[in-house]
Write a protein that holds these residues in place. Structure first.
Motif, mmCIF file in Angstrom:
data_model
loop_
_atom_site.group_PDB
_atom_site.id
_atom_site.type_symbol
_atom_site.label_atom_id
_atom_site.label_comp_id
_atom_site.label_asym_id
_atom_site.label_seq_id
_atom_site.Cartn_x
_atom_site.Cartn_y
_atom_site.Cartn_z
ATOM 1 N N ILE A 1 5.957 -9.419 19.712
ATOM 2 C CA ILE A 1 6.106 -8.898 18.358
ATOM 3 C C ILE A 1 4.774 -8.353 17.824
ATOM 4 C CG2 ILE A 1 6.639 -9.530 15.997
ATOM 5 C CD1 ILE A 1 9.183 -10.312 16.975
ATOM 6 N N PRO A 2 3.623 -9.004 18.036
ATOM 7 C CA PRO A 2 2.377 -8.442 17.499
ATOM 8 C C PRO A 2 2.106 -7.004 17.963
ATOM 9 C CG PRO A 2 2.008 -10.694 18.199
ATOM 10 C CD PRO A 2 3.399 -10.313 18.641
ATOM 11 N N ILE A 3 2.488 -6.660 19.186
ATOM 12 C CA ILE A 3 2.257 -5.291 19.654
ATOM 13 C C ILE A 3 3.079 -4.292 18.834
ATOM 14 C CG2 ILE A 3 4.023 -5.246 21.459
ATOM 15 C CD1 ILE A 3 1.914 -3.720 23.161
ATOM 16 N N TYR A 4 4.292 -4.685 18.443
ATOM 17 C CA TYR A 4 5.125 -3.801 17.621
ATOM 18 C C TYR A 4 4.525 -3.646 16.222
ATOM 19 C CZ TYR A 4 8.551 -4.424 21.324
ATOM 20 O OH TYR A 4 9.180 -4.446 22.539
ATOM 21 N N ILE A 5 4.043 -4.730 15.683
ATOM 22 C CA ILE A 5 3.431 -4.684 14.347
ATOM 23 C C ILE A 5 2.202 -3.787 14.369
ATOM 24 C CG2 ILE A 5 2.238 -6.050 12.582
ATOM 25 C CD1 ILE A 5 4.219 -8.321 13.287
ATOM 26 N N ASN A 6 1.370 -3.922 15.394
ATOM 27 C CA ASN A 6 0.182 -3.085 15.497
ATOM 28 C C ASN A 6 0.549 -1.614 15.667
ATOM 29 O OD1 ASN A 6 -1.630 -5.169 15.156
ATOM 30 N ND2 ASN A 6 -1.739 -5.609 17.345
ATOM 31 N N THR A 7 1.614 -1.332 16.404
ATOM 32 C CA THR A 7 2.068 0.047 16.573
ATOM 33 C C THR A 7 2.519 0.627 15.237
ATOM 34 O OG1 THR A 7 2.750 -0.397 18.844
ATOM 35 C CG2 THR A 7 3.719 1.529 17.779
ATOM 36 N N ILE A 8 3.304 -0.134 14.506
ATOM 37 C CA ILE A 8 3.774 0.328 13.192
ATOM 38 C C ILE A 8 2.590 0.561 12.261
ATOM 39 C CG2 ILE A 8 5.054 -0.349 11.124
ATOM 40 C CD1 ILE A 8 7.033 -1.781 13.069
ATOM 41 N N LYS A 9 1.643 -0.360 12.251
ATOM 42 C CA LYS A 9 0.458 -0.187 11.405
ATOM 43 C C LYS A 9 -0.316 1.068 11.786
ATOM 44 C CE LYS A 9 -0.623 -4.942 10.103
ATOM 45 N NZ LYS A 9 -1.618 -6.029 10.274
ATOM 46 N N GLY A 10 -0.376 1.363 13.075
ATOM 47 C CA GLY A 10 -1.088 2.546 13.530
ATOM 48 C C GLY A 10 -0.442 3.842 13.077
ATOM 49 N N TRP A 11 0.849 3.813 12.860
ATOM 50 C CA TRP A 11 1.590 5.005 12.430
ATOM 51 C C TRP A 11 1.776 5.074 10.923
ATOM 52 C CZ3 TRP A 11 6.217 4.504 16.330
ATOM 53 C CH2 TRP A 11 5.769 4.823 17.616
ATOM 54 N N SER A 12 1.331 4.066 10.218
ATOM 55 C CA SER A 12 1.638 3.941 8.798
ATOM 56 C C SER A 12 0.400 4.049 7.918
ATOM 57 C CB SER A 12 2.295 2.575 8.531
ATOM 58 O OG SER A 12 3.447 2.412 9.308
ATOM 59 N N ASN A 13 0.653 4.335 6.657
ATOM 60 C CA ASN A 13 -0.380 4.281 5.623
ATOM 61 C C ASN A 13 0.053 3.242 4.604
ATOM 62 O OD1 ASN A 13 -1.999 6.413 6.572
ATOM 63 N ND2 ASN A 13 -0.617 7.902 5.664
ATOM 64 N N VAL A 14 -0.855 2.393 4.224
ATOM 65 C CA VAL A 14 -0.583 1.418 3.171
ATOM 66 C C VAL A 14 -1.037 2.049 1.863
ATOM 67 C CG1 VAL A 14 -1.093 -0.875 2.274
ATOM 68 C CG2 VAL A 14 -0.861 -0.524 4.744
ATOM 69 N N VAL A 15 -0.146 2.074 0.900
ATOM 70 C CA VAL A 15 -0.421 2.730 -0.374
ATOM 71 C C VAL A 15 -0.397 1.684 -1.473
ATOM 72 C CG1 VAL A 15 0.402 4.469 -2.005
ATOM 73 C CG2 VAL A 15 0.679 4.832 0.459
ATOM 74 N N ASN A 16 -1.446 1.649 -2.260
ATOM 75 C CA ASN A 16 -1.482 0.740 -3.405
ATOM 76 C C ASN A 16 -0.632 1.305 -4.535
ATOM 77 O OD1 ASN A 16 -3.305 -1.159 -2.299
ATOM 78 N ND2 ASN A 16 -5.011 0.194 -2.782
ATOM 79 N N LEU A 17 0.027 0.419 -5.244
ATOM 80 C CA LEU A 17 0.784 0.859 -6.416
ATOM 81 C C LEU A 17 -0.183 1.286 -7.501
ATOM 82 C CD1 LEU A 17 3.643 -1.768 -6.785
ATOM 83 C CD2 LEU A 17 3.807 0.578 -5.996
ATOM 84 N N ASN A 18 0.185 2.339 -8.186
ATOM 85 C CA ASN A 18 -0.588 2.775 -9.342
ATOM 86 C C ASN A 18 0.402 3.152 -10.443
ATOM 87 O OD1 ASN A 18 0.292 5.496 -8.895
ATOM 88 N ND2 ASN A 18 -1.323 5.731 -7.365
ATOM 89 N N GLU A 19 -0.117 3.486 -11.580
ATOM 90 C CA GLU A 19 0.748 3.780 -12.727
ATOM 91 C C GLU A 19 1.711 4.927 -12.433
ATOM 92 O OE1 GLU A 19 0.449 4.782 -17.499
ATOM 93 O OE2 GLU A 19 -1.382 4.514 -16.325
ATOM 94 N N PHE A 20 1.229 5.967 -11.763
ATOM 95 C CA PHE A 20 2.089 7.102 -11.441
ATOM 96 C C PHE A 20 3.283 6.671 -10.588
ATOM 97 C CE2 PHE A 20 3.483 10.401 -8.546
ATOM 98 C CZ PHE A 20 3.840 11.397 -9.430
ATOM 99 N N LEU A 21 3.018 5.904 -9.518
ATOM 100 C CA LEU A 21 4.108 5.461 -8.632
ATOM 101 C C LEU A 21 5.090 4.539 -9.350
ATOM 102 C CD1 LEU A 21 2.376 4.865 -5.193
ATOM 103 C CD2 LEU A 21 4.165 6.508 -5.716
ATOM 104 N N VAL A 22 4.579 3.687 -10.200
ATOM 105 C CA VAL A 22 5.461 2.769 -10.933
ATOM 106 C C VAL A 22 6.376 3.538 -11.878
ATOM 107 C CG1 VAL A 22 5.500 0.898 -12.626
ATOM 108 C CG2 VAL A 22 3.899 0.795 -10.710
#
Length: 75
Positions: A1-22
């Motif tokens: 499972i960790p290899i899948y998580i690392n793969t997903i993280k490599g393809w993803s961007n983590v976005v912080n919530l801000n007022e516009f998104l909310v």
């Protein structure tokens, strides 16, 4: 499972919530709930973020099926 998580993280961007998104997510949620009572707030955050970054949503969730080119529906 960790290899899948690392793969997903490599393809993803983590976005912080801000007022516009909310605020954008709240508006999307209000409109989508009129058409689909099962639509959830997390779905609204996903859609709002995808729109902000001009990204496609990859999902199996049928609640997104009416969004056309914005979504890649998996079987």
């Amino acid at each position: 499972i960790p290899i899948y998580i690392n793969t997903i993280k490599g393809w993803s961007n983590v976005v912080n919530l801000n007022e516009f998104l909310v605020i954008s997510s709240g508006r999307i949620n209000y409109e989508r709930k009129k058409k689909n009572r099962k639509w959830g707030m997390m779905d609204s955050f996903v859609l709002s973020t995808a729109e902000l970054f001009d990204a496609k949503i990859v999902t199996k969730d049928k609640d997104f099926s009416d969004l056309g080119e914005k979504v890649l529906m998996l079987k």
